[in-house]
Design a protein around this motif. Structure first.
Motif, mmCIF file in Angstrom:
data_model
loop_
_atom_site.group_PDB
_atom_site.id
_atom_site.type_symbol
_atom_site.label_atom_id
_atom_site.label_comp_id
_atom_site.label_asym_id
_atom_site.label_seq_id
_atom_site.Cartn_x
_atom_site.Cartn_y
_atom_site.Cartn_z
ATOM 1 N N VAL A 134 42.111 67.515 35.151
ATOM 2 C CA VAL A 134 42.351 68.285 36.429
ATOM 3 C C VAL A 134 41.696 69.628 36.487
ATOM 4 O O VAL A 134 41.808 70.414 35.889
ATOM 5 N N GLN A 166 43.782 71.238 42.143
ATOM 6 C CA GLN A 166 44.545 70.475 42.984
ATOM 7 C C GLN A 166 44.888 71.106 44.282
ATOM 8 O O GLN A 166 45.125 72.299 44.278
ATOM 9 N N GLN A 194 47.458 65.290 49.165
ATOM 10 C CA GLN A 194 47.175 65.850 47.764
ATOM 11 C C GLN A 194 45.658 65.439 47.465
ATOM 12 O O GLN A 194 45.361 64.246 47.446
ATOM 13 N N THR A 244 42.579 66.068 44.415
ATOM 14 C CA THR A 244 42.536 66.662 43.009
ATOM 15 C C THR A 244 40.943 66.560 42.674
ATOM 16 O O THR A 244 40.165 65.862 43.030
ATOM 17 N N GLN A 273 38.703 66.367 39.864
ATOM 18 C CA GLN A 273 38.914 66.277 38.513
ATOM 19 C C GLN A 273 37.702 66.623 37.380
ATOM 20 O O GLN A 273 38.230 67.219 36.543
#
Length: 527
Positions: free
Chosen positions: A35, A38, A45, A47, A49
Motif C-alpha cells: 500500500v 489509502q 475505500q 488503495t 498499491q
C-alpha cells in the motif's frame, strides 16, 4: 509500423533509465509493501498499491502522414474489448490517443486534428526496487492515424480561432473557426478558413464513433469512424467566451506567422478562460451518459486568476440519441490548492484538472496538477500531481436558467466563493504521482536534474483496465496516464512532413507513460 531498429527504442528490453532519487517534502514512505496510500471517499475505500509500469515514445516519433506524434497524452482511451492478459503475464490491448492542437509553444499552426492508435504490450515487474530498478516494461507501438474533418469533409485545424464569427453548417451550432493566410504554417499557399479544435478529451462510443472535448468552444464533438464531424454539443451560454458583448472563440494564441497579433480584451469578459475549456471527458459504461468538466472556473465564477479559479463546472449529457444530446444535470467541482514555492505574490494556486474518468454514477477519478514544474521547465520539482476522486452524490444540481442562460450567469463571487445554497462535489485526495520511492523503481523521479529520468510537466490523461484481464472480480485495476509533450522536439515535422521545426527550448521531450496499480471499491465500473 516502424522499422525493427526504431521499435527497439519503444520495447522494454531495449532501454534502461536509472537516476539518483532526491528526497522531497511531498514524498512519504509507503506504510507497507502493498500500500502506498489509502483514501476513503464517501464511505468507499480506494488503495494505491504501487507504480507498476513505465514506458515512453521518443519526441521525434512520426505518424503515417509524416508528422510528429506530438502531444498525444492530451487524452487516451483503451478499447476494453481489446484488453487481454496472456498466459505469460503480459497484457495486450489497443490504445487510442488525441494530440491537442499541434506544436504551439511559439504560435499555433494549421495542424489537422487527429486520432492515433497504438498497440499495448505491458509486463508488470514485481521485483523492481529502488536499488535494482526495472527498465521500461510498457511498450506502446504506433499503428495508425485518423485525420479529422468538418461536416463537409474539409480538414480541421489547431490554429487559434478567430476573435469573432465562425463557420456555419446545417444542423450545427456556430463552430469556432480560423481564417488563415498562406498554408497556415507561415509559408505560401491559397489561405482558407477551417473549423478550429483544441482537442483535450476522448471517449470511444459503442458504435465506433469518437467523442472529443475541446477548449476553443468549449464544445464536445462526435466524429465518425472515418473522421467526419457528425455532432457538435454547444454548452450553455454561460460557458461561451464573450468579448465586447459577443461570442469570441479566440484563446489569445496567435499563429506562428503573426505572433504580435493583439486581442482586446486579452481575457474573455465571461465564459471559459483562455485555454481552460472542457479538458475532462468521460462516459458511463453503457454509453448513454457523457460528462465534461472545465479545466478551472468560468470567468464569472472566479477565473482566470489564482487562487480564485477553483470552481470548475461538470456537465452531464444524455447521449442515448447521439444526434441530439440533452443536458440533464450540472455540478460544481471545487479544485484543490497547492503552494508554489517560486511565487512570492501568489503562493497559493489552483491545481487545474486535466482529465476525469467515470467510476460510478456519483464518483469519478480526476487528474489535478500544478503547472510549470518538471522536465523542460525552469523548476523541476512538482508540488501537486494527483489522480484524485470526486463525489457528486450530495452536490447541488445547478442546471438552471439562472446559472446557464446568460453570458454572465455565475455560481460564485469574483474571488471564487460559491453562492449560498450551492454545494460542490466532495473532493478526496488519492494517488500522488510524485512519490519518489515508487518512481525510483523505474529510474524516475520528481525533482532534480533535467534529464530523461525526470517526470514531464503535463500529465493529462487517464485510462483504466482490470488487472485480471476481463473478469473484474478482485477490484484491482491498472490506471494508465500519459504526458503531453507539447510537440517539443529538436527534430520536428508537420504538414505532411514538409514543415521542419526545432523548439526554441532546446529540449526533446519524450511522451512518458506511467501505469499505477490500484484497488477500487465494490460497485465501481471504470470502463
Amino acid at each position: 509500423m516502424y522499422t525493427v531498429s526504431y521499435l527497439c527504442l519503444l520495447l522494454s528490453s531495449c532501454l534502461s533509465l536509472t537516476a539518483a532519487v532526491p528526497t522531497s517534502p511531498n514524498t512519504l514512505p509507503p506504510p507497507n509493501n502493498n500500500v502506498v496510500n489509502q483514501t476513503s471517499c464517501n464511505g468507499k475505500q480506494y488503495t494505491y498499491q504501487q507504480l507498476a509500469g513505465y514506458g515512453f515514445i521518443p519526441s521525434n516519433a512520426r505518424d503515417s502522414f509524416g508528422d510528429n506524434l506530438g502531444g498525444w497524452g492530451s487524452a487516451i482511451a483503451i478499447d476494453q474489448k481489446s484488453w487481454r492478459k496472456m498466459k505469460n503475464g503480459t497484457y495486450t490491448g489497443t490504445l487510442y490517443a488525441v494530440p491537442d492542437r499541434g506544436w504551439n509553444t511559439q504560435g499555433t499552426l494549421n495542424y489537422q486534428n487527429r486520432i492515433h492508435t497504438f498497440s499495448i504490450s505491458f509486463t508488470p515487474d514485481t521485483k523492481a526496487t529502488v536499488s535494482s530498478p526495472s527498465p521500461p516494461n510498457l511498450s506502446l507501438i504506433y499503428q495508425s492515424t485518423l485525420l479529422l474533418t468538418d461536416p463537409k469533409g474539409n480538414p480541421t485545424t489547431g490554429l487559434e480561432a478567430d476573435p469573432a464569427g465562425g463557420l456555419s453548417f446545417n444542423k450545427f451550432p456556430l463552430l469556432p473557426a480560423a481564417t488563415f493566410v498562406g498554408n497556415g504554417f507561415g509559408e505560401p499557399g491559397p489561405g482558407g478558413k477551417s473549423v478550429s479544435i483544441d482537442a483535450e478529451g476522448l471517449v470511444l462510443a459503442r458504435d465506433g464513433s469518437y467523442w472529443i472535448s475541446d477548449e476553443y468552444g468549449p464544445y464536445i464533438y462526435r466524429f465518425s469512424r472515418s473522421g467526419k464531424l457528425l455532432t457538435a454539443i454547444q454548452p450553455p451560454r454561460a460557458f461561451l467566451p464573450t468579448r465586447n458583448g459577443s461570442i469570441s472563440f479566440s484563446a489569445d494564441s496567435p499563429p506562428i506567422y503573426d505572433p504580435d497579433r493583439t486581442l482586446i480584451p486579452t481575457d474573455p469578459e465571461s465564459g471559459r478562460s483562455n485555454n481552460q475549456g472542457l479538458e475532462g471527458l468521460t462516459a458511463s459504461p453503457d454509453g448513454k451518459t457523457l460528462y465534461a468538466l472545465t479545466q478551472s472556473s468560468l470567468i464569472q465564477d472566479g477565473g482566470p486568476d489564482n487562487p480564485f479559479r477553483r470552481q470548475a463546472r461538470l456537465l452531464q449529457y444524455s447521449i442515448q440519441n447521439p444526434h441530439k444530446p440533452i443536458l440533464k444535470k450540472e455540478y460544481v467541482v471545487t479544485l484543490p490548492l497547492y503552494t508554489d514555492p517560486t511565487s512570492k505574490n501568489t503562493p497559493r494556486k489552483v491545481a487545474a484538472q486535466s482529465e476525469i474518468h467515470y467510476l460510478t454514477p456519483t464518483q469519478f477519478l480526476i487528474l489535478s496538477r500544478d503547472s510549470g514544474f518538471g522536465r523542460g521547465q525552469d523548476e523541476s520539482e512538482s508540488q501537486y500531481r494527483h489522480i484524485d476522486i470526486f463525489d457528486i452524490s450530495s452536490a447541488t444540481n445547478i442546471a438552471s436558467p439562472d446559472f446557464n442562460n446568460a453570458p454572465d450567469g455565475s455560481i460564485a463571487s469574483s474571488e471564487g466563493e460559491l453562492d449560498a445554497g450551492i454545494t460542490a462535489a466532495t473532493y478526496c485526495s488519492f494517488l500522488d504521482f510524485n512519490v519518489n520511492s515508487q518512481l525510483a523503481k523505474f529510474g524516475l523521479r520528481n525533482g532534480g536534474s533535467q534529464d530523461a529520468g525526470l517526470l514531464n510537466e503535463k500529465w493529462e490523461s487517464i485510462a483504466v483496465v482490470p488487472v485480471d484481464g476481463k473478469k473484474r472480480r478482485d477490484g484491482e485495476y491498472f490506471v494508465f496516464s500519459v504526458s503531453d509533450n507539447d510537440f517539443i522536439t529538436q527534430d520536428g515535422f508537420l504538414n505532411g512532413g514538409k514543415y521542419r521545426y526545432s523548439d526554441e527550448s532546446g529540449f526533446d521531450l519524450d511522451n512518458q507513460a506511467l501505469v499505477f496499480k490500484v484497488k477500487l471499491p465494490n460497485g465501481v465500473d471504470p470502463s
